[in-house]
Scaffold this motif. Structure first.
Motif, mmCIF file in Angstrom:
data_model
loop_
_atom_site.group_PDB
_atom_site.id
_atom_site.type_symbol
_atom_site.label_atom_id
_atom_site.label_comp_id
_atom_site.label_asym_id
_atom_site.label_seq_id
_atom_site.Cartn_x
_atom_site.Cartn_y
_atom_site.Cartn_z
ATOM 1 N N ILE A 1 6.728 -41.644 -1.201
ATOM 2 C CA ILE A 1 6.386 -40.217 -1.279
ATOM 3 C C ILE A 1 7.205 -39.449 -0.229
ATOM 4 O O ILE A 1 7.229 -39.830 0.941
ATOM 5 C CB ILE A 1 4.850 -40.009 -1.123
ATOM 6 C CG1 ILE A 1 4.476 -38.548 -1.268
ATOM 7 C CG2 ILE A 1 4.329 -40.583 0.180
ATOM 8 C CD1 ILE A 1 2.966 -38.284 -1.332
ATOM 9 N N GLU B 1 7.740 -35.635 0.159
ATOM 10 C CA GLU B 1 7.679 -34.172 -0.006
ATOM 11 C C GLU B 1 8.275 -33.452 1.191
ATOM 12 O O GLU B 1 8.256 -33.966 2.309
ATOM 13 C CB GLU B 1 6.220 -33.752 -0.204
ATOM 14 C CG GLU B 1 5.736 -34.047 -1.600
ATOM 15 C CD GLU B 1 4.280 -33.713 -1.772
ATOM 16 O OE1 GLU B 1 3.784 -32.790 -1.101
ATOM 17 O OE2 GLU B 1 3.635 -34.404 -2.577
ATOM 18 N N SER C 1 -1.780 -40.224 7.636
ATOM 19 C CA SER C 1 -0.637 -39.554 8.263
ATOM 20 C C SER C 1 -0.985 -39.303 9.726
ATOM 21 O O SER C 1 -2.156 -39.400 10.125
ATOM 22 C CB SER C 1 -0.364 -38.222 7.569
ATOM 23 O OG SER C 1 -1.375 -37.285 7.914
ATOM 24 N N SER D 1 2.534 -35.138 8.048
ATOM 25 C CA SER D 1 1.500 -34.105 7.939
ATOM 26 C C SER D 1 0.860 -34.036 6.556
ATOM 27 O O SER D 1 0.317 -33.001 6.186
ATOM 28 C CB SER D 1 2.084 -32.752 8.339
ATOM 29 O OG SER D 1 3.235 -32.489 7.581
ATOM 30 N N TYR D 2 0.932 -35.110 5.792
ATOM 31 C CA TYR D 2 0.197 -35.153 4.525
ATOM 32 C C TYR D 2 -1.296 -35.147 4.831
ATOM 33 O O TYR D 2 -1.737 -35.733 5.831
ATOM 34 C CB TYR D 2 0.500 -36.453 3.761
ATOM 35 C CG TYR D 2 1.900 -36.556 3.216
ATOM 36 C CD1 TYR D 2 2.240 -35.931 2.021
ATOM 37 C CD2 TYR D 2 2.872 -37.296 3.888
ATOM 38 C CE1 TYR D 2 3.528 -36.051 1.508
ATOM 39 C CE2 TYR D 2 4.162 -37.412 3.375
ATOM 40 C CZ TYR D 2 4.477 -36.782 2.196
ATOM 41 O OH TYR D 2 5.738 -36.888 1.686
ATOM 42 N N SER D 3 -2.074 -34.518 3.918
ATOM 43 C CA SER D 3 -3.525 -34.652 4.053
ATOM 44 C C SER D 3 -3.906 -35.979 3.397
ATOM 45 O O SER D 3 -3.151 -36.504 2.567
ATOM 46 C CB SER D 3 -4.231 -33.486 3.363
ATOM 47 O OG SER D 3 -4.002 -33.577 1.966
ATOM 48 N N GLU E 1 -3.640 -35.720 -0.305
ATOM 49 C CA GLU E 1 -2.284 -35.816 -0.876
ATOM 50 C C GLU E 1 -1.810 -37.269 -0.966
ATOM 51 O O GLU E 1 -0.875 -37.569 -1.699
ATOM 52 C CB GLU E 1 -1.294 -35.012 -0.030
ATOM 53 C CG GLU E 1 -1.456 -33.510 -0.179
ATOM 54 C CD GLU E 1 -0.639 -32.732 0.844
ATOM 55 O OE1 GLU E 1 0.037 -31.783 0.439
ATOM 56 O OE2 GLU E 1 -0.692 -33.060 2.043
ATOM 57 N N LEU E 2 -2.443 -38.147 -0.213
ATOM 58 C CA LEU E 2 -2.025 -39.549 -0.216
ATOM 59 C C LEU E 2 -2.955 -40.414 -1.062
ATOM 60 O O LEU E 2 -2.732 -41.616 -1.218
ATOM 61 C CB LEU E 2 -2.005 -40.090 1.231
ATOM 62 C CG LEU E 2 -1.054 -39.382 2.200
ATOM 63 C CD1 LEU E 2 -1.302 -39.836 3.636
ATOM 64 C CD2 LEU E 2 0.411 -39.643 1.820
ATOM 65 N N ASN F 1 4.497 -40.992 7.511
ATOM 66 C CA ASN F 1 3.701 -39.887 6.976
ATOM 67 C C ASN F 1 3.310 -39.004 8.154
ATOM 68 O O ASN F 1 2.586 -39.443 9.047
ATOM 69 C CB ASN F 1 2.440 -40.417 6.283
ATOM 70 C CG ASN F 1 2.777 -41.257 5.068
ATOM 71 O OD1 ASN F 1 3.801 -41.043 4.409
ATOM 72 N ND2 ASN F 1 1.926 -42.228 4.773
ATOM 73 N N LYS G 1 6.807 -32.983 5.007
ATOM 74 C CA LYS G 1 5.513 -33.652 5.245
ATOM 75 C C LYS G 1 5.640 -35.057 5.824
ATOM 76 O O LYS G 1 4.647 -35.671 6.203
ATOM 77 C CB LYS G 1 4.738 -33.740 3.937
ATOM 78 C CG LYS G 1 4.456 -32.371 3.364
ATOM 79 C CD LYS G 1 3.068 -32.273 2.857
ATOM 80 C CE LYS G 1 2.734 -30.833 2.608
ATOM 81 N NZ LYS G 1 1.398 -30.642 2.137
ATOM 82 N N GLY G 2 6.880 -35.533 5.820
ATOM 83 C CA GLY G 2 7.069 -36.877 6.360
ATOM 84 C C GLY G 2 8.354 -36.909 7.159
ATOM 85 O O GLY G 2 9.177 -35.978 7.103
#
Ligand code: BTN
Length: 238
Positions: free
Chosen positions: A48, A50, A142, A127-129, A132-133, A125, A53-54
């Motif tokens: 992942i 995005e 994250s 700042s994914y919530s 979102e994961l 990871n 976010k990572g």
């Protein structure tokens, strides 16, 4: 002596590992992308990726001496967890090279050995919530979900510096598997070895000098010790 490295920051690439395969060789060149359109995980999986976010970072090095090559993943995993532990002290390693926090995956590492270079890719990871994961195959977390806010550029520099340090150790034969074991609470635990259709249970005895996981299967006919290589299987801690 402080080893040198160079980091290129780019907006978007297919995969930072793939990017480093296309450019002329440069020792300790790192690339960090805001977003990957085809982030790659181990064993043909996606990663992942995005925008923003990572941390998607890869570095390239000359090839390690053959005798130490199988330890590359483990040494870069130690480099990564030692940086992450500054922010989350309970972070630990799951063999062969994932960083976990409380049973959830935080970072993954993909090492690729080509004809003329080794590429190490690290995905963190940031700042994914948790939401979102939540669709991912393995439970994930994250830094932000663990209450930690870190500047991605600072994290990239810390990681690159530590990766270069561990690359040096590895290439001169000074990386010791016991360093990995120190961060890996799997020894003595029961794991499920997921290998195609089969998924036997086994007890982890340790990690050998080539980086293989040594496990003891409880077969019908009695006990059997096996060596598991990272490319073969995935291992789930029970
Ligand atoms: C895994 O746990 O399956 C390994 C994940 C590795 C992901 C990183 S993100 C930066 C680099 N570029 C990629 O395409 N993959 C690695």
């Amino acid at each position: 002596m402080k080893e040198t490295f160079r980091i290129l920051f780019v907006d978007e690439v297919d995969s930072t590992n793939e990017y480093l395969k296309r450019v002329p060789f440069e020792e300790a060149l790192f690339v960090v992308a805001d977003r990957q359109t085809k982030g790659k995980g181990r064993r043909g999986k996606n990663w992942i990726s995005e925008k923003g976010k990572g941390l998607y970072l890869s570095g390239m090095f000359s090839l390690p001496p053959l005798s130490y090559r199988s330890l590359a993943s483990l040494s870069f995993a130690v480099a990564t967890v030692s940086v992450v532990k500054k922010y989350i002290s309970r972070a630990y390693l799951k063999w062969p090279n994932d960083v976990y926090v409380d049973g959830r995956k935080l970072c993954g590492i993909l090492v690729e050995v080509l004809k003329d270079r080794l590429i190490v890719g690290v995905g963190v990871n940031v700042s994914y919530s948790r939401d979102e994961l939540s669709h991912l195959e393995v439970p994930a977390t994250s830094l932000l979900a663990e209450g930690v806010s870190v500047d991605r550029k600072v994290l990239a520099e810390e990681l690159a510096e530590r990766i270069v340090l561990y690359k040096e150790k590895l290439y001169v034969g000074r990386f010791d598997v016991s360093e990995f074991e120190q961060f890996c609470p799997m020894v003595g635990k029961t794991v499920k070895i997921i290998d195609g259709k089969k998924s036997p249970l086994a007890r982890v005895l340790g990690i050998d000098r080539e980086g293989a996981l040594i496990v003891e299967f409880d077969d019908e006919g009695g006990r059997r010790v096996g060596r598991i290589f990272s490319a073969d299987v995935s291992v789930r801690i029970l």
